[in-house]
Design a protein around this motif. Sequence first.
Motif, PDB file in Angstrom:
ATOM      1  N   ARG A  16       0.867  -1.122   0.031  1.00 40.57           N
ATOM      2  CA  ARG A  16       0.074  -0.032  -0.073  1.00 40.57           C
ATOM      3  C   ARG A  16       0.739   1.163   0.220  1.00 40.57           C
ATOM      4  O   ARG A  16       0.691   2.087  -0.640  1.00 40.57           O
ATOM      5  CB  ARG A  16      -1.088   0.002   1.168  1.00 40.57           C
ATOM      6  N   TRP A  17       2.122   1.305   0.666  1.00 41.60           N
ATOM      7  CA  TRP A  17       2.794   2.322   0.854  1.00 41.60           C
ATOM      8  C   TRP A  17       3.556   2.692  -0.495  1.00 41.60           C
ATOM      9  O   TRP A  17       3.757   3.801  -1.119  1.00 41.60           O
ATOM     10  CB  TRP A  17       3.970   2.185   2.055  1.00 41.60           C
ATOM     11  N   SER A  20       1.066   4.256  -2.987  1.00 44.53           N
ATOM     12  CA  SER A  20       0.618   5.500  -2.680  1.00 44.53           C
ATOM     13  C   SER A  20       0.940   6.405  -3.271  1.00 44.53           C
ATOM     14  O   SER A  20       2.215   6.627  -3.931  1.00 44.53           O
ATOM     15  CB  SER A  20       0.842   5.883  -0.941  1.00 44.53           C
TER      16      SER A  20
END
Length: 116
Positions: A16-17, A20
Motif C-alpha cells: 500500500r505504501w 501510494s
Amino acid sequence: MTRASPHPQVAFAIARWLMSAQNQVTAYQDTGLYPSAIASLHSPQLLQPEPFFGGQVTTEIFSQVAAHIQPTPNSPDTDVVQNVLQRELTLIEMQNADPESAWETAQLQIQRELSH
C-alpha cells in the motif's frame, strides 16, 4: 499475494505504501519513475519547471496524456509472445544477431508455441 507471506499485514502495508500517491511522487523526484497513481499526477511537487527541458513543466504534459491511456489488453498468450520476442531482442543486442532473421525466428517460434 500477501497471504503467501509469513507477515501478510506487514506485506500489505508495504505494498500500500509503495503504491501510494505520495510515495510515487517521491519515487519520481528521486529516480524519475513516472507515477501510475492518478492522484499523484496533480501533486504540486510534480508541477515544477524542469531546466533540462527549457523550463517546461513536462509532468503537466505527461499527465494530460496519461489521463487518456487505455489499459493494454492481455491474453493467456501474452507471456509466450513476450518471452520469445525478448529472447530474440537479447540475441540481437548481445550477440549481434541479424534483426530480420531474429524476427522470422520469433514469428515461427511463437506460432509453434501457440499451436500446442
